[in-house]
Design a protein around this motif. Structure first.
Motif, PDB file in Angstrom:
ATOM      1  N   ILE A 230       0.863  -1.181   0.000  1.00 53.92           N
ATOM      2  CA  ILE A 230       0.000   0.000   0.000  1.00 53.92           C
ATOM      3  C   ILE A 230       0.901   1.233   0.000  1.00 53.92           C
ATOM      4  CG2 ILE A 230      -1.785   1.276   1.270  1.00 53.92           C
ATOM      5  CD1 ILE A 230      -2.343  -1.527   2.692  1.00 53.92           C
ATOM      6  N   VAL A 231       0.534   2.240  -0.782  1.00 57.91           N
ATOM      7  CA  VAL A 231       1.294   3.488  -0.829  1.00 57.91           C
ATOM      8  C   VAL A 231       0.361   4.632  -0.457  1.00 57.91           C
ATOM      9  CG1 VAL A 231       2.734   5.007  -2.237  1.00 57.91           C
ATOM     10  CG2 VAL A 231       2.738   2.548  -2.669  1.00 57.91           C
ATOM     11  N   VAL A 232       0.848   5.535   0.385  1.00 53.07           N
ATOM     12  CA  VAL A 232       0.057   6.708   0.760  1.00 53.07           C
ATOM     13  C   VAL A 232       0.807   7.977   0.371  1.00 53.07           C
ATOM     14  CG1 VAL A 232      -1.176   5.570   2.637  1.00 53.07           C
ATOM     15  CG2 VAL A 232       0.998   6.708   3.113  1.00 53.07           C
ATOM     16  N   TYR A 233       0.030   9.019   0.126  1.00 50.81           N
ATOM     17  CA  TYR A 233       0.594  10.310  -0.281  1.00 50.81           C
ATOM     18  C   TYR A 233      -0.122  11.463   0.407  1.00 50.81           C
ATOM     19  CZ  TYR A 233       2.646   7.947  -4.373  1.00 50.81           C
ATOM     20  OH  TYR A 233       3.364   7.124  -5.199  1.00 50.81           O
ATOM     21  N   SER A 234       0.642  12.474   0.743  1.00 52.22           N
ATOM     22  CA  SER A 234       0.063  13.800   0.886  1.00 52.22           C
ATOM     23  C   SER A 234       0.203  14.409  -0.503  1.00 52.22           C
ATOM     24  CB  SER A 234       0.812  14.645   1.919  1.00 52.22           C
ATOM     25  OG  SER A 234       0.318  15.971   1.874  1.00 52.22           O
ATOM     26  N   SER A 235      -0.841  14.286  -1.298  1.00 55.83           N
ATOM     27  CA  SER A 235      -0.772  14.789  -2.679  1.00 55.83           C
ATOM     28  C   SER A 235      -0.844  16.301  -2.732  1.00 55.83           C
ATOM     29  CB  SER A 235      -1.867  14.147  -3.541  1.00 55.83           C
ATOM     30  OG  SER A 235      -3.107  14.123  -2.874  1.00 55.83           O
ATOM     31  N   THR A 236      -1.011  16.932  -1.568  1.00 53.80           N
ATOM     32  CA  THR A 236      -0.850  18.381  -1.441  1.00 53.80           C
ATOM     33  C   THR A 236       0.529  18.805  -1.926  1.00 53.80           C
ATOM     34  OG1 THR A 236      -2.174  18.262   0.583  1.00 53.80           O
ATOM     35  CG2 THR A 236      -0.932  20.295   0.213  1.00 53.80           C
ATOM     36  N   LYS A 237       1.504  17.919  -1.742  1.00 54.80           N
ATOM     37  CA  LYS A 237       2.906  18.270  -1.947  1.00 54.80           C
ATOM     38  C   LYS A 237       3.304  18.147  -3.421  1.00 54.80           C
ATOM     39  CE  LYS A 237       3.143  18.600   2.600  1.00 54.80           C
ATOM     40  NZ  LYS A 237       1.911  17.976   3.086  1.00 54.80           N
ATOM     41  N   ALA A 238       4.243  17.268  -3.742  1.00 51.56           N
ATOM     42  CA  ALA A 238       4.829  17.245  -5.087  1.00 51.56           C
ATOM     43  C   ALA A 238       3.858  16.806  -6.171  1.00 51.56           C
ATOM     44  CB  ALA A 238       6.062  16.341  -5.097  1.00 51.56           C
ATOM     45  N   ILE A 239       2.861  15.996  -5.830  1.00 47.82           N
ATOM     46  CA  ILE A 239       1.890  15.594  -6.851  1.00 47.82           C
ATOM     47  C   ILE A 239       1.158  16.820  -7.373  1.00 47.82           C
ATOM     48  CG2 ILE A 239      -0.318  14.411  -7.189  1.00 47.82           C
ATOM     49  CD1 ILE A 239       0.790  12.097  -5.536  1.00 47.82           C
ATOM     50  N   ASN A 240       0.694  17.655  -6.465  1.00 48.87           N
ATOM     51  CA  ASN A 240       0.036  18.897  -6.865  1.00 48.87           C
ATOM     52  C   ASN A 240       1.057  19.910  -7.375  1.00 48.87           C
ATOM     53  OD1 ASN A 240      -0.598  21.842  -5.904  1.00 48.87           O
ATOM     54  ND2 ASN A 240      -2.599  20.906  -6.254  1.00 48.87           N
ATOM     55  N   GLY A 241       2.053  20.193  -6.536  1.00 42.73           N
ATOM     56  CA  GLY A 241       3.165  21.032  -6.950  1.00 42.73           C
ATOM     57  C   GLY A 241       2.940  22.525  -6.916  1.00 42.73           C
ATOM     58  N   HIS A 242       1.717  22.979  -6.638  1.00 43.68           N
ATOM     59  CA  HIS A 242       1.444  24.410  -6.714  1.00 43.68           C
ATOM     60  C   HIS A 242       0.816  24.976  -5.443  1.00 43.68           C
ATOM     61  CE1 HIS A 242       1.787  23.031 -10.872  1.00 43.68           C
ATOM     62  NE2 HIS A 242       2.199  24.245 -11.154  1.00 43.68           N
ATOM     63  N   ALA A 243       0.703  24.156  -4.398  1.00 39.19           N
ATOM     64  CA  ALA A 243       0.212  24.610  -3.094  1.00 39.19           C
ATOM     65  C   ALA A 243      -1.155  25.275  -3.171  1.00 39.19           C
ATOM     66  CB  ALA A 243       1.227  25.560  -2.450  1.00 39.19           C
ATOM     67  N   ASN A 244      -2.021  24.739  -4.032  1.00 41.79           N
ATOM     68  CA  ASN A 244      -3.351  25.336  -4.162  1.00 41.79           C
ATOM     69  C   ASN A 244      -4.480  24.380  -3.803  1.00 41.79           C
ATOM     70  OD1 ASN A 244      -3.315  23.645  -6.395  1.00 41.79           O
ATOM     71  ND2 ASN A 244      -3.105  25.310  -7.890  1.00 41.79           N
ATOM     72  N   ALA A 245      -4.145  23.214  -3.243  1.00 41.46           N
ATOM     73  CA  ALA A 245      -5.178  22.268  -2.816  1.00 41.46           C
ATOM     74  C   ALA A 245      -4.592  21.317  -1.784  1.00 41.46           C
ATOM     75  CB  ALA A 245      -5.712  21.472  -4.008  1.00 41.46           C
ATOM     76  N   VAL A 246      -5.362  21.044  -0.736  1.00 43.86           N
ATOM     77  CA  VAL A 246      -4.976  20.059   0.271  1.00 43.86           C
ATOM     78  C   VAL A 246      -5.636  18.734  -0.100  1.00 43.86           C
ATOM     79  CG1 VAL A 246      -5.130  19.414   2.707  1.00 43.86           C
ATOM     80  CG2 VAL A 246      -4.721  21.800   2.065  1.00 43.86           C
ATOM     81  N   SER A 247      -4.841  17.667  -0.151  1.00 41.58           N
ATOM     82  CA  SER A 247      -5.390  16.386  -0.598  1.00 41.58           C
ATOM     83  C   SER A 247      -4.482  15.244  -0.175  1.00 41.58           C
ATOM     84  CB  SER A 247      -5.543  16.376  -2.125  1.00 41.58           C
ATOM     85  OG  SER A 247      -4.279  16.574  -2.741  1.00 41.58           O
ATOM     86  N   GLY A 248      -5.026  14.036  -0.225  1.00 36.12           N
ATOM     87  CA  GLY A 248      -4.259  12.839   0.076  1.00 36.12           C
ATOM     88  C   GLY A 248      -4.695  11.706  -0.822  1.00 36.12           C
ATOM     89  N   ALA A 249      -3.874  10.671  -0.895  1.00 37.24           N
ATOM     90  CA  ALA A 249      -4.202   9.534  -1.756  1.00 37.24           C
ATOM     91  C   ALA A 249      -3.672   8.240  -1.154  1.00 37.24           C
ATOM     92  CB  ALA A 249      -3.626   9.733  -3.153  1.00 37.24           C
ATOM     93  N   ILE A 250      -4.414   7.169  -1.396  1.00 38.21           N
ATOM     94  CA  ILE A 250      -4.032   5.811  -1.007  1.00 38.21           C
ATOM     95  C   ILE A 250      -4.058   4.971  -2.270  1.00 38.21           C
ATOM     96  CG2 ILE A 250      -4.578   3.830   0.461  1.00 38.21           C
ATOM     97  CD1 ILE A 250      -6.485   5.850   2.004  1.00 38.21           C
ATOM     98  N   VAL A 251      -2.971   4.263  -2.555  1.00 36.93           N
ATOM     99  CA  VAL A 251      -2.912   3.390  -3.725  1.00 36.93           C
ATOM    100  C   VAL A 251      -2.676   1.963  -3.246  1.00 36.93           C
ATOM    101  CG1 VAL A 251      -1.799   2.890  -5.930  1.00 36.93           C
ATOM    102  CG2 VAL A 251      -1.992   5.267  -5.143  1.00 36.93           C
ATOM    103  N   ASP A 252      -3.524   1.069  -3.696  1.00 34.05           N
ATOM    104  CA  ASP A 252      -3.464  -0.340  -3.297  1.00 34.05           C
ATOM    105  C   ASP A 252      -2.757  -1.148  -4.382  1.00 34.05           C
ATOM    106  OD1 ASP A 252      -3.903  -2.892  -2.342  1.00 34.05           O
ATOM    107  OD2 ASP A 252      -6.092  -2.815  -2.509  1.00 34.05           O
ATOM    108  N   GLY A 253      -1.723  -1.891  -3.980  1.00 38.85           N
ATOM    109  CA  GLY A 253      -1.015  -2.727  -4.936  1.00 38.85           C
ATOM    110  C   GLY A 253      -1.728  -4.027  -5.248  1.00 38.85           C
ATOM    111  N   GLY A 254      -2.711  -4.391  -4.427  1.00 33.47           N
ATOM    112  CA  GLY A 254      -3.457  -5.622  -4.659  1.00 33.47           C
ATOM    113  C   GLY A 254      -2.639  -6.881  -4.463  1.00 33.47           C
ATOM    114  N   SER A 255      -1.518  -6.764  -3.764  1.00 35.45           N
ATOM    115  CA  SER A 255      -0.577  -7.883  -3.663  1.00 35.45           C
ATOM    116  C   SER A 255      -0.599  -8.600  -2.327  1.00 35.45           C
ATOM    117  CB  SER A 255       0.845  -7.372  -3.933  1.00 35.45           C
ATOM    118  OG  SER A 255       1.168  -6.297  -3.060  1.00 35.45           O
ATOM    119  N   PHE A 256      -1.355  -8.080  -1.362  1.00 35.44           N
ATOM    120  CA  PHE A 256      -1.410  -8.755  -0.061  1.00 35.44           C
ATOM    121  C   PHE A 256      -2.631  -9.661  -0.013  1.00 35.44           C
ATOM    122  CE2 PHE A 256      -2.130  -9.309   4.481  1.00 35.44           C
ATOM    123  CZ  PHE A 256      -0.843  -9.605   4.909  1.00 35.44           C
TER     124      PHE A 256
END
Length: 416
Positions: free
Chosen positions: A181-207
């Motif tokens: 499982i991977v988690v992100y504060s996508s507020t940061k580098a994913i967004n890159g422009h500091a104009n939205a607060v957000s998060g993400a969870i990505v499931d690898g489906g491997s467990f």
């Protein structure tokens, strides 16, 4: 028609074409949307793109990075259990592990060296539900040996959860190195422009949750929201979704019920940010390396914490996992007292004094007083945290200008 932009579905609810279609959508037999707390078309686009970039089976986008971390840990350790983690993590995450999750029967066991398999094995107990790590720590940039840690986690029948906020999937895809499982504060580098607060969870489906049903019964027990009258029993999330069991349960039980949803406007801004992530990070890594080289020659700098440099103790791990760089966030210590740190922060002109990272603009902060103030003093020395520490998040400005800005600020701090 023909728009090259993803539409922003700024709607709380969606009209259903017929009574039968509405029921089919609600019961999962037909794709569609009913209510934005449950799902939104704009958010759905972002989830699919993040899933593809990380090589996962599904994603959930939520209202902040802390929502992503909290939902993930609560879902994995639901009903009680233990999490093994390195204490060199973001202050709010440590606060969740130390003071919040224990109220729900979830406790943490810290290790001093996340890359020491014997320390990890010693920390693992029969009710350990996961190992939680950062791919690159904040602010010392310690690299986690993901394959080693994953092997220890799986040996204990537990998933590996990786916070990949700093490098993002552009610089490393943890799922390819054993993470589940991977988690992100996508507020940061994913967004890159500091104009939205957000998060993400990505499931690898491997467990394999079903294979460990004694430890994770929540994935194999009947889930009534999945029942419809075409079934002769109430299915579990494992039965209904297979490899997507984790991410679907996060959506059903945590996003839907706790309600920390991502709005469509914020999702749109994240989508726009994703379109330039490769160009941004490539330039930011290049700038960071130049600034690190400068700071290593400055007589007033006592130490530079950046694993991606020649002679680093983690040089081999960087080469293995991060051939294109570890990201644009690092820290350094100044000689002298805290007044020197305050002077440098106040004297910079290009760097903004902001408790954020991953922005296109360059940022400066003193972690001990701002971003990591929740860290208990017992961990300060172990994690290299002290009042002399400055963290930089390097942006897209000219490296020459950024170096000149730091140089004049440091020189003025030591002018007397």
């Amino acid at each position: 028609m023909g728009s090259i932009q993803v539409p922003v579905y700024q709607a709380a609810a969606f009209a259903m074409p017929s009574a039968q279609a509405g029921r089919d959508i609600a019961e999962g037999r037909q794709p569609g949307f009913t209510y934005s707390r449950v799902g939104n078309p704009t958010v759905d686009v972002l989830e699919k793109r993040l899933t593809a970039l990380d090589g996962g089976v599904g994603a959930a986008c939520v209202g902040s990075g802390m929502a992503a971390i909290s939902d993930t840990l609560l879902c994995v350790a639901e009903g009680g259990g233990r999490i093994v983690a390195h204490h060199d993590i973001y202050g709010a995450t440590l606060d969740v592990l130390v003071s919040f999750l224990p109220k729900f029967g979830i406790h943490v066991d810290f290790v001093d060296d996340i890359n020491d398999p014997e320390q990890l094995r010693a920390a693992i107990q029969p009710d350990t539900k996961a190992i939680y790590v950062k791919s690159v720590t904040n602010p010392r940039t310690i690299i986690t040996n993901l394959e080693l840690v994953a092997s220890v986690a799986h040996e204990a029948g537990a998933p590996l959860i990786v916070d990949n906020t700093f490098p993002t999937s552009h610089l490393i895809q943890p799922l390819k190195h054993g993470a589940n499982i991977v988690v992100y504060s996508s507020t940061k580098a994913i967004n890159g422009h500091a104009n939205a607060v957000s998060g993400a969870i990505v499931d690898g489906g491997s467990f394999d949750w079903a294979a460990h049903a004694d430890k994770f019964p929540q994935f194999s027990e009947p889930e009534f929201t999945l029942y419809n009258d075409q079934l002769d029993h109430v299915p579990s999330v494992v039965e209904a979704f297979g490899s997507r069991a984790f991410i679907e349960r996060v959506k059903i039980k945590y996003v839907r019920l706790l309600g920390a949803v991502l709005g469509p406007q914020e999702a749109y801004l994240e989508i726009i940010g994703l379109e330039t992530i490769a160009e941004r990070l490539t330039k930011q890594v290049s700038n960071t390396r130049e600034i690190v080289a400068y700071l290593n020659t400055n007589p007033h700098v006592a130490r530079v914490n950046y694993s991606d440099q020649a002679g680093s103790a983690q040089e081999a791990l960087v080469k293995k996992y991060f051939p294109h760089g570890i990201g644009s966030i690092f820290s350094f210590e100044l000689e002298g007292d805290e007044e020197k740190v305050n002077h440098v922060i106040d004297a910079t002109h290009i760097f903004s004094y902001v408790p954020n990272v991953g922005d296109v603009r360059s940022l400066i902060v003193n972690p001990a007083r701002i971003t990591h103030r929740e860290i208990p003093f017992e961990f300060w020395e172990k994690d290299g945290l002290n009042p002399q520490l400055i963290r930089l998040s390097v942006g897209l400005e000219s490296a020459e200008d950024l170096i000149a800005d730091l140089d004049q600020a440091i020189r003025s701090a030591y002018a007397d």
